[in-house]
Design an enzyme around this catalytic site. Structure first.
Site, mmCIF file in Angstrom:
data_model
loop_
_atom_site.group_PDB
_atom_site.id
_atom_site.type_symbol
_atom_site.label_atom_id
_atom_site.label_comp_id
_atom_site.label_asym_id
_atom_site.label_seq_id
_atom_site.Cartn_x
_atom_site.Cartn_y
_atom_site.Cartn_z
ATOM 1 N N LYS A 53 1.083 -0.831 -0.176
ATOM 2 C CA LYS A 53 0.062 0.038 0.027
ATOM 3 C C LYS A 53 0.966 1.591 0.131
ATOM 4 O O LYS A 53 0.954 2.244 -0.286
ATOM 5 C CB LYS A 53 -0.845 -0.080 1.313
ATOM 6 N N GLN A 97 -4.397 -1.447 10.384
ATOM 7 C CA GLN A 97 -4.655 -2.814 9.035
ATOM 8 C C GLN A 97 -5.036 -4.476 10.197
ATOM 9 O O GLN A 97 -4.421 -4.367 11.135
ATOM 10 C CB GLN A 97 -2.757 -3.341 8.564
ATOM 11 N N ASP A 120 -11.412 2.898 3.795
ATOM 12 C CA ASP A 120 -11.327 1.487 4.167
ATOM 13 C C ASP A 120 -13.066 0.653 3.905
ATOM 14 O O ASP A 120 -13.627 -0.651 2.725
ATOM 15 C CB ASP A 120 -10.720 0.879 4.939
#
Ligand code: NAP
Length: 285
Positions: A53, A97, A120
């Site tokens: 990412k 994460q 997200d």
């Protein structure tokens, strides 16, 4: 007739090139999109996702920051870190994460992220907005799937879409997005009876199970758009999808390969969401 291959890798590269230009023009206006990723502990898979990412951000000019904390961090400390990022005007996207260590309540943590910075798309308010069809940051993998179908040139409206899988990160949101695009949607899962009778009716078949090659060519409607989200491995550790690809591509109209299909779209949509969020948070400029 052999199916048209939906090359996610190529679509992702095109989208990233366009995003790179957009980031450059935003910077000229004094807006520098920024993404902060919080990584807890030393899970190797999480480390490699976060690295990918950060690299993708760097490639297109998004400022990214990886905040690493050891697995002993308390929930209060993690929440305080999120509060700090919520307040920081240079941060437009916040991503924690997953998975988190067991002593930390994942829900509490995800709920703490500002909805405007929820790149997200996992915050309950983002999910609620998705359900009622309001504007929101969309979860990356489902969003990427819709982009792939649209870019195939086929219309989603009126088609029968069968989604296999009902997880919060793929199955449910992709079903909602297909419904929003006016598909007639059926959601299947592990308790579904006679799955082949459903898949054979699917104009659009999205499989998000993680069971290698369990969708056989004979279970696919000729000409269907087949989207394989599955990330399984074969006996040699090679990445393979839910669909028996070689046989299925002789029946389907369109099909995504694994790897190189849905996978490359996920990070691309994260970049897209970060840019969208930066624009919205700076709409006064
Ligand atoms: P998950 O939470 O494990 O969900 C799997 C779903 O499949 C569940 O809803 C389950 O039903 C259903 N299922 C299991 N066996 C089935 C069967 N025999 N027939 C019909 N349905 C069945 O997985 P996920 O997080 O959604 O991920 C699914 C797959 O996509 C995994 O391989 C994952 O690695 C991959 N993935 C890929 C990307 C990407 O970027 N390419 C992103 C996310 C996930 P129940 O609900 O009844 O248990």
């Amino acid at each position: 007739m052999s199916a048209k291959i939906i090359k996610g890798k190529e679509v992702a590269a095109e989208m990233r090139a366009a995003l790179k230009e957009e980031v450059a023009s935003l910077k000229e206006k004094g807006i520098s999109p920024g993404l902060s990723v919080i990584l807890i502990g030393d899970n190797p898979a999480s480390q490699s996702y976060v690295k990918a990412k950060a690299r993708a951000c760097e490639e297109i000019g998004i400022v990214s920051e990886v905040i690493k904390r050891d697995a002993g961090i308390t929930e209060e400390e993690l929440l305080a870190e999120i509060d700090r990022l919520n307040e920081n005007p240079n941060v437009h996207g916040i991503l924690v994460q997953l998975p988190l260590p067991k002593h930390i309540n994942e829900k509490e943590v995800l709920n703490r992220i500002s909805v405007q910075k929820d790149v997200d798309g996992f915050h309950p308010v983002s999910v609620g907005n998705l359900v009622i069809g309001d504007e929101c940051l969309l979860p990356c993998t489902p969003y990427g799937i819709i982009e792939l179908i649209k870019r195939s040139g086929e219309d989603i409206s009126g088609k029968h879409a069968v989604v296999i899988g009902r997880s919060n990160i793929v199955g449910k949101p992709v079903a909602l997005l297909l419904l929003q695009e006016n598909a007639t949607v059926t959601i299947a899962h592990s308790r579904t009876q006679d799955l082949p009778s459903l898949t054979k009716q699917a104009d659009i078949l999205v499989s998000a199970v993680g069971n290698p090659r369990f969708i056989k060519a004979e279970d696919i409607k000729p000409g269907a758009i087949v989207i394989d989200v599955g990330n399984g491995t074969d006996e040699n550790g090679k990445l393979i999808g839910d669909v028996d690809y070689e046989a299925a591509k002789e029946v389907a109209g369109y099909i995504t390969p694994v790897p190189g299909g849905v996978g490359p779209m996920t990070i691309t949509m994260l970049l897209n969401n970060t840019v969208e969020s930066a624009k919205k948070l700076n709409s006064h400029k």
